[in-house]
Design a protein around this motif. Structure first.
Motif, PDB file in Angstrom:
ATOM      1  N   LEU A  14      71.275 -17.248 -49.585  1.00 39.79           N
ATOM      2  CA  LEU A  14      69.820 -17.099 -49.477  1.00 39.79           C
ATOM      3  C   LEU A  14      69.146 -18.464 -49.473  1.00 39.79           C
ATOM      4  O   LEU A  14      69.499 -19.344 -50.271  1.00 39.79           O
ATOM      5  CB  LEU A  14      69.280 -16.278 -50.666  1.00 39.79           C
ATOM      6  CG  LEU A  14      69.884 -14.872 -50.829  1.00 39.79           C
ATOM      7  CD1 LEU A  14      71.076 -14.932 -51.775  1.00 39.79           C
ATOM      8  CD2 LEU A  14      68.859 -13.913 -51.386  1.00 39.79           C
ATOM      9  N   ILE A  15      68.193 -18.640 -48.577  1.00 38.73           N
ATOM     10  CA  ILE A  15      67.417 -19.879 -48.516  1.00 38.73           C
ATOM     11  C   ILE A  15      65.961 -19.517 -48.770  1.00 38.73           C
ATOM     12  O   ILE A  15      65.360 -18.739 -48.018  1.00 38.73           O
ATOM     13  CB  ILE A  15      67.568 -20.561 -47.142  1.00 38.73           C
ATOM     14  CG1 ILE A  15      69.038 -20.933 -46.909  1.00 38.73           C
ATOM     15  CG2 ILE A  15      66.674 -21.796 -47.051  1.00 38.73           C
ATOM     16  CD1 ILE A  15      69.340 -21.372 -45.480  1.00 38.73           C
ATOM     17  N   ILE A  16      65.417 -20.058 -49.841  1.00 35.49           N
ATOM     18  CA  ILE A  16      64.058 -19.712 -50.254  1.00 35.49           C
ATOM     19  C   ILE A  16      63.130 -20.876 -49.921  1.00 35.49           C
ATOM     20  O   ILE A  16      63.396 -22.009 -50.338  1.00 35.49           O
ATOM     21  CB  ILE A  16      64.039 -19.479 -51.782  1.00 35.49           C
ATOM     22  CG1 ILE A  16      64.975 -18.330 -52.155  1.00 35.49           C
ATOM     23  CG2 ILE A  16      62.622 -19.252 -52.289  1.00 35.49           C
ATOM     24  CD1 ILE A  16      65.391 -18.346 -53.611  1.00 35.49           C
ATOM     25  N   ILE A  17      62.081 -20.606 -49.175  1.00 36.71           N
ATOM     26  CA  ILE A  17      61.129 -21.668 -48.830  1.00 36.71           C
ATOM     27  C   ILE A  17      59.746 -21.267 -49.331  1.00 36.71           C
ATOM     28  O   ILE A  17      59.206 -20.226 -48.946  1.00 36.71           O
ATOM     29  CB  ILE A  17      61.141 -21.956 -47.316  1.00 36.71           C
ATOM     30  CG1 ILE A  17      62.589 -22.309 -46.927  1.00 36.71           C
ATOM     31  CG2 ILE A  17      60.152 -23.066 -46.963  1.00 36.71           C
ATOM     32  CD1 ILE A  17      62.789 -22.881 -45.570  1.00 36.71           C
ATOM     33  N   SER A  18      59.208 -22.074 -50.240  1.00 35.17           N
ATOM     34  CA  SER A  18      57.893 -21.797 -50.816  1.00 35.17           C
ATOM     35  C   SER A  18      57.018 -23.027 -50.699  1.00 35.17           C
ATOM     36  O   SER A  18      57.514 -24.158 -50.623  1.00 35.17           O
ATOM     37  CB  SER A  18      58.019 -21.444 -52.304  1.00 35.17           C
ATOM     38  OG  SER A  18      58.768 -20.280 -52.487  1.00 35.17           O
ATOM     39  N   ALA A  19      55.705 -22.794 -50.710  1.00 34.63           N
ATOM     40  CA  ALA A  19      54.745 -23.899 -50.590  1.00 34.63           C
ATOM     41  C   ALA A  19      53.348 -23.334 -50.680  1.00 34.63           C
ATOM     42  O   ALA A  19      53.148 -22.147 -50.408  1.00 34.63           O
ATOM     43  CB  ALA A  19      54.902 -24.575 -49.232  1.00 34.63           C
ATOM     44  N   PRO A  20      52.370 -24.171 -50.986  1.00 36.26           N
ATOM     45  CA  PRO A  20      50.992 -23.701 -50.846  1.00 36.26           C
ATOM     46  C   PRO A  20      50.731 -23.379 -49.378  1.00 36.26           C
ATOM     47  O   PRO A  20      51.344 -23.979 -48.491  1.00 36.26           O
ATOM     48  CB  PRO A  20      50.153 -24.905 -51.278  1.00 36.26           C
ATOM     49  CG  PRO A  20      51.075 -25.814 -52.004  1.00 36.26           C
ATOM     50  CD  PRO A  20      52.450 -25.551 -51.470  1.00 36.26           C
TER      51      PRO A  20
ATOM     52  N   PHE B 225      63.794 -16.945 -46.651  1.00 39.29           N
ATOM     53  CA  PHE B 225      62.564 -16.344 -47.202  1.00 39.29           C
ATOM     54  C   PHE B 225      61.369 -17.272 -47.072  1.00 39.29           C
ATOM     55  O   PHE B 225      61.455 -18.435 -47.456  1.00 39.29           O
ATOM     56  CB  PHE B 225      62.717 -16.086 -48.707  1.00 39.29           C
ATOM     57  CG  PHE B 225      63.761 -15.072 -49.050  1.00 39.29           C
ATOM     58  CD1 PHE B 225      63.420 -13.746 -49.256  1.00 39.29           C
ATOM     59  CD2 PHE B 225      65.087 -15.445 -49.179  1.00 39.29           C
ATOM     60  CE1 PHE B 225      64.384 -12.809 -49.568  1.00 39.29           C
ATOM     61  CE2 PHE B 225      66.062 -14.512 -49.493  1.00 39.29           C
ATOM     62  CZ  PHE B 225      65.701 -13.194 -49.686  1.00 39.29           C
ATOM     63  N   ASP B 226      60.268 -16.755 -46.585  1.00 43.95           N
ATOM     64  CA  ASP B 226      58.961 -17.435 -46.655  1.00 43.95           C
ATOM     65  C   ASP B 226      58.221 -16.679 -47.742  1.00 43.95           C
ATOM     66  O   ASP B 226      57.820 -15.531 -47.545  1.00 43.95           O
ATOM     67  CB  ASP B 226      58.282 -17.307 -45.287  1.00 43.95           C
ATOM     68  CG  ASP B 226      56.856 -17.854 -45.278  1.00 43.95           C
ATOM     69  OD1 ASP B 226      56.212 -17.920 -46.342  1.00 43.95           O
ATOM     70  OD2 ASP B 226      56.382 -18.202 -44.181  1.00 43.95           O
ATOM     71  N   ILE B 227      58.064 -17.297 -48.886  1.00 41.86           N
ATOM     72  CA  ILE B 227      57.627 -16.528 -50.058  1.00 41.86           C
ATOM     73  C   ILE B 227      56.773 -17.398 -50.979  1.00 41.86           C
ATOM     74  O   ILE B 227      56.944 -18.621 -50.994  1.00 41.86           O
ATOM     75  CB  ILE B 227      58.914 -15.975 -50.756  1.00 41.86           C
ATOM     76  CG1 ILE B 227      58.597 -14.982 -51.845  1.00 41.86           C
ATOM     77  CG2 ILE B 227      59.796 -17.083 -51.259  1.00 41.86           C
ATOM     78  CD1 ILE B 227      59.838 -14.202 -52.288  1.00 41.86           C
ATOM     79  N   ASP B 228      55.876 -16.802 -51.728  1.00 39.70           N
ATOM     80  CA  ASP B 228      55.017 -17.607 -52.597  1.00 39.70           C
ATOM     81  C   ASP B 228      55.844 -18.181 -53.758  1.00 39.70           C
ATOM     82  O   ASP B 228      56.982 -17.762 -53.979  1.00 39.70           O
ATOM     83  CB  ASP B 228      53.803 -16.794 -53.089  1.00 39.70           C
ATOM     84  CG  ASP B 228      54.059 -16.107 -54.404  1.00 39.70           C
ATOM     85  OD1 ASP B 228      55.092 -15.416 -54.527  1.00 39.70           O
ATOM     86  OD2 ASP B 228      53.251 -16.262 -55.334  1.00 39.70           O
TER      87      ASP B 228
ATOM     88  N   ALA C 278      71.737 -18.948 -53.920  1.00 44.14           N
ATOM     89  CA  ALA C 278      70.442 -19.264 -53.306  1.00 44.14           C
ATOM     90  C   ALA C 278      70.090 -20.738 -53.495  1.00 44.14           C
ATOM     91  O   ALA C 278      70.442 -21.350 -54.500  1.00 44.14           O
ATOM     92  CB  ALA C 278      69.360 -18.398 -53.944  1.00 44.14           C
ATOM     93  N   ILE C 279      69.382 -21.288 -52.513  1.00 45.54           N
ATOM     94  CA  ILE C 279      68.773 -22.612 -52.691  1.00 45.54           C
ATOM     95  C   ILE C 279      67.266 -22.423 -52.574  1.00 45.54           C
ATOM     96  O   ILE C 279      66.802 -21.699 -51.695  1.00 45.54           O
ATOM     97  CB  ILE C 279      69.305 -23.655 -51.672  1.00 45.54           C
ATOM     98  CG1 ILE C 279      68.733 -25.042 -51.984  1.00 45.54           C
ATOM     99  CG2 ILE C 279      68.982 -23.266 -50.229  1.00 45.54           C
ATOM    100  CD1 ILE C 279      69.404 -26.178 -51.214  1.00 45.54           C
ATOM    101  N   SER C 280      66.526 -23.033 -53.501  1.00 49.94           N
ATOM    102  CA  SER C 280      65.065 -22.896 -53.438  1.00 49.94           C
ATOM    103  C   SER C 280      64.462 -24.237 -53.028  1.00 49.94           C
ATOM    104  O   SER C 280      64.769 -25.285 -53.607  1.00 49.94           O
ATOM    105  CB  SER C 280      64.511 -22.409 -54.781  1.00 49.94           C
ATOM    106  OG  SER C 280      64.808 -23.312 -55.809  1.00 49.94           O
ATOM    107  N   ILE C 281      63.645 -24.197 -51.989  1.00 53.53           N
ATOM    108  CA  ILE C 281      63.065 -25.424 -51.405  1.00 53.53           C
ATOM    109  C   ILE C 281      61.546 -25.329 -51.480  1.00 53.53           C
ATOM    110  O   ILE C 281      60.964 -24.329 -51.044  1.00 53.53           O
ATOM    111  CB  ILE C 281      63.509 -25.583 -49.932  1.00 53.53           C
ATOM    112  CG1 ILE C 281      65.038 -25.603 -49.837  1.00 53.53           C
ATOM    113  CG2 ILE C 281      62.897 -26.846 -49.318  1.00 53.53           C
ATOM    114  CD1 ILE C 281      65.583 -25.611 -48.403  1.00 53.53           C
ATOM    115  N   PHE C 282      60.932 -26.363 -52.027  1.00 58.10           N
ATOM    116  CA  PHE C 282      59.468 -26.405 -52.129  1.00 58.10           C
ATOM    117  C   PHE C 282      58.934 -27.386 -51.092  1.00 58.10           C
ATOM    118  O   PHE C 282      59.356 -28.536 -51.043  1.00 58.10           O
ATOM    119  CB  PHE C 282      59.060 -26.856 -53.535  1.00 58.10           C
ATOM    120  CG  PHE C 282      57.595 -26.727 -53.810  1.00 58.10           C
ATOM    121  CD1 PHE C 282      57.088 -25.554 -54.368  1.00 58.10           C
ATOM    122  CD2 PHE C 282      56.715 -27.762 -53.515  1.00 58.10           C
ATOM    123  CE1 PHE C 282      55.721 -25.418 -54.617  1.00 58.10           C
ATOM    124  CE2 PHE C 282      55.352 -27.634 -53.754  1.00 58.10           C
ATOM    125  CZ  PHE C 282      54.858 -26.457 -54.320  1.00 58.10           C
TER     126      PHE C 282
END
Ligand code: ADP
Ligand code: 5GP
Length: 188
Positions: free
Chosen positions: A4-10, A98-101, A116-120
């Motif tokens: 899983l690749i998690i991408i979050s950002a404002p 994922f494009d997620i808050d 999973a890797i979480s990327i901000f």
């Protein structure tokens, strides 16, 4: 099991731009289509960017426990990850993006841990964020204000992510994210 690749950002930091870039250069990634109670924006289509649900249907799915996670990201604007969406991808050994808050991103990372890797993605400044949202021309002035107002709080979660990328120069940010994902997928 897939990763899983998690991408979050404002909002406005450039998540969708970077995600679309990744999807265009790698065919081993599948995008997690979230459900939302907001209306489609610009050229968005149901079942492509999001499953667009009425607030009533969204709430029914919460009751039926169909979500892995969901958040009321903006007042009366719900977004959530459907269990079915993730289970299907992982069963088929696919890497899901994922494009997620920020809160949803932290929740997914806590569930799947080293899978999973979480990327901000961080904007160079709040001013730049405001300018990008205005130029994108997809939200009302009022909605842009809500998104910018939330950004400062969202930035305070950056340290809880595995990796942080500053999206100032877009080409540099694209190269950086490509390398990070290549390394993550090549190492077990
Ligand atoms: P998000 O998905 O995080 O809300 P978008 O990817 O829609 O953000 O980007 C917001 C706007 O900023 C878009 O119009 C996009 O083309 C633009 N943009 C993205 N990255 C950059 C960058 N590095 N420099 C300038 N504009 C950018
Ligand atoms: P937008 O309206 O700009 O498409 O999305 C607003 C915010 O909701 C973004 O930060 C986006 O990443 C987030 N979001 C999209 N899908 C989900 C989801 O399934 N769960 C959560 N928690 N946030 C989401």
């Amino acid at each position: 099991m897939g990763k899983l690749i998690i991408i979050s950002a404002p909002s406005g930091a450039g998540k969708s731009t970077l995600i679309n870039h990744l999807l265009s250069i790698r065919n081993d990634l599948s995008f997690s289509i979230s459900a939302t109670s907001r209306s489609p924006r610009g050229s968005e289509k149901n079942g492509v960017e999001y499953y667009f649900l009425s607030p009533e249907t969204f709430k029914q799915k919460i009751q039926n426990q169909e979500f892995i996670e969901y958040e009321e990201v903006y007042p009366n604007c719900f977004y959530g990850t459907l269990k079915s969406e993730v289970d299907n991808a992982l069963k088929n050994n696919k890497t899901i993006l994922f494009d997620i808050d920020v809160k949803g991103g932290i929740n997914i990372k806590n569930i799947y841990k080293e899978k999973a890797i979480s990327i901000f993605i961080e904007p160079p400044s709040i001013e730049a964020l405001k300018e990008r949202l205005s130029k994108r021309n997809t939200d009302s002035k009022e909605m842009i204000e809500k998104r910018v107002a939330k950004a400062t709080e969202e930035m305070s979660y950056a340290s809880q992510f595995d990796v942080k990328i500053i999206n100032d120069n877009l080409d540099t940010a694209k190269k950086t994210i490509e390398t990070i994902i290549k390394n993550f997928l090549e190492n077990d």
